[in-house]
Design a protein around this motif. Structure first.
Motif, mmCIF file in Angstrom:
data_model
loop_
_atom_site.group_PDB
_atom_site.id
_atom_site.type_symbol
_atom_site.label_atom_id
_atom_site.label_comp_id
_atom_site.label_asym_id
_atom_site.label_seq_id
_atom_site.Cartn_x
_atom_site.Cartn_y
_atom_site.Cartn_z
ATOM 1 N N ARG A 76 9.751 -44.698 14.560
ATOM 2 C CA ARG A 76 9.228 -45.396 13.380
ATOM 3 C C ARG A 76 8.966 -44.419 12.242
ATOM 4 O O ARG A 76 9.234 -44.724 11.070
ATOM 5 N N ASP A 77 8.458 -43.243 12.568
ATOM 6 C CA ASP A 77 8.199 -42.250 11.535
ATOM 7 C C ASP A 77 9.497 -41.775 10.893
ATOM 8 O O ASP A 77 9.590 -41.629 9.671
ATOM 9 N N ARG A 96 11.216 -44.409 8.513
ATOM 10 C CA ARG A 96 10.584 -44.601 7.200
ATOM 11 C C ARG A 96 11.245 -43.740 6.133
ATOM 12 O O ARG A 96 11.186 -44.052 4.953
ATOM 13 N N ARG A 97 11.842 -42.645 6.563
ATOM 14 C CA ARG A 97 12.466 -41.730 5.614
ATOM 15 C C ARG A 97 13.950 -42.028 5.409
ATOM 16 O O ARG A 97 14.593 -41.386 4.586
#
Length: 386
Positions: free
Chosen positions: A238-239, A242-243
């Motif tokens: 998920r982290d 996001r990018r």
């Protein structure tokens, strides 16, 4: 009876859960301890420590964790001795499980030792089977061609099938509901992105997979990307997403993942047992995989087969395209995806190979977890030959 089970990664957790279910069905008073993930814990296992500590692969990935893993091996062996089980059952993760078995065997030579998932001696390091036979009595094989190899090395072995062959598949209604819930048009191709279940795999493969899918989107703008993940790497995924310039739909819930697999038209996946999940859902795929340079070099020297994809191996075809090592790059991956998406002949070849794979893995027969449990009980009752 008392059983000590060890699973070290997501696929092993699912195998462990199916085995636990079978053991509990045949032996309602079974007492099961050990190490496992969410699926095994849902059936009552209290894991000795978090399973994801063991989800490492490759020399470069393991080296920084070596001291910690060595402590965990010793800790697990002590826990086995204290539990006084009727059988120690390692599930895949041979680098960890067999080291535990060796320590236990030195102190409890009478304890029946079983390993679920034969080592891939047909692919590399054939000498592993003989070394494994020093500490393992019985093997539960999930591929039909493995028992003769294990028996030749000195262990008993049963082919028990693979749980994926009898796993619950979401139907068309669930697939349609998944599309509706995420605003995906009925005619928009759904592409699964599956960069692995280990942190090292995700960090290495996810950026390449994302770039490949971006290039595919440039050519087929209507595609929608879905990224199913597992608890051990979910936060990391998920982290990372996001990018990403165009974030995929990330799903972790088991029911949602089943629906996503049923709704999918194509997949880009890391090499591993996920290819069997895709085959069970008849999702055409492209396989990509790479490791750290040192690990890649060593494995390259030792590899004895021209394919690592289980669908290709079980079906004895080469229908599923692979992009491994230095070939695992966005450009070739995108080309392969477009070919599979648009070439009806290639898709049909994959469908036939996937159907044959499921047949050979036990589709339509008794649940593999129950077959595995019967094999375990039989192995415990057999007199030890050592």
């Amino acid at each position: 009876m008392r059983y000590f089970l060890i699973a070290g990664e997501a696929s092993g957790d699912l195998l462990g859960a199916s085995l636990m279910s079978g053991l509990q069905q045949l032996d309602p008073e079974a007492h099961i301890t050990g190490i496992g993930g969410p699926a095994m814990q849902d059936l009552g296992l209290q894991s000795l420590f978090p399973m994801d500590e063991l989800s490492l692969m490759g020399i470069w990935e393991v080296l920084p964790k070596y001291r910690h893993l060595k402590r965990r091996i010793a800790e697990t062996a002590e826990a086995v001795i204290a539990a006084e089980p009727d059988a120690l059952i390692g599930i895949d993760s041979p680098d960890f499980c067999l080291r535990v078995a060796r320590l236990v065997r030195a102190r409890r030579p009478d304890l029946r030792t079983i390993h679920y998932v034969a080592p891939s001696v047909w692919a590399w390091r054939p000498g592993r089977a003989a070394k494994m036979a020093q500490v393992i009595d019985h093997v539960l094989a999930i591929l039909p061609f493995e028992p003769p190899l294990m028996r030749a090395a000195g262990m008993t072995c049963d082919f028990v099938g693979h749980p994926v062959a009898t796993a619950k598949i979401a139907g068309p209604e669930k697939a349609a509901a998944f599309r509706d819930s995420h605003g995906i048009a009925a005619d928009a191709p759904v592409v699964l992105c599956l960069p692995g279940s280990r942190r090292s795999e995700v960090s290495r493969l996810a950026p390449r997979f994302d770039e490949a899918l971006m290039r595919l989107r440039d050519r087929v703008p209507e595609i929608r990307v879905v990224l199913p993940t597992v608890p051990g790497v979910a936060a990391m995924v998920r982290d990372m997403t996001r990018r990403w310039p165009s974030a995929p739909i990330v799903i972790e819930d088991a029911e949602a993942k089943r629906a996503a697999f049923s709704a999918a038209d194509l997949a880009l996946a890391a090499s591993g047992t996920v290819s069997l999940d895709l085959a069970a859902n008849r999702v055409p795929m492209v396989i990509g995989y790479d490791m750290a340079p040192l690990s890649r070099m060593v494995i390259g020297w030792l590899l004895r087969t021209d394919t690592v994809t289980l669908v290709n191996l079980v079906s004895e075809t080469r229908a599923v395209p692979e992009y491994l090592g230095r070939n695992c790059q966005p450009g070739p991956l995108a080309e392969g995806l477009q070919e599979v998406l648009e070439n009806a002949v290639a898709r049909r070849a994959q469908m036939e190979a996937m159907d044959l794979t499921m047949q050979r893995l036990g589709k339509g027969g008794e649940a593999p977890g129950l077959r595995a449990a019967r094999s375990v009980l039989s192995a415990i009752r057999e007199p030890q030959s050592r």
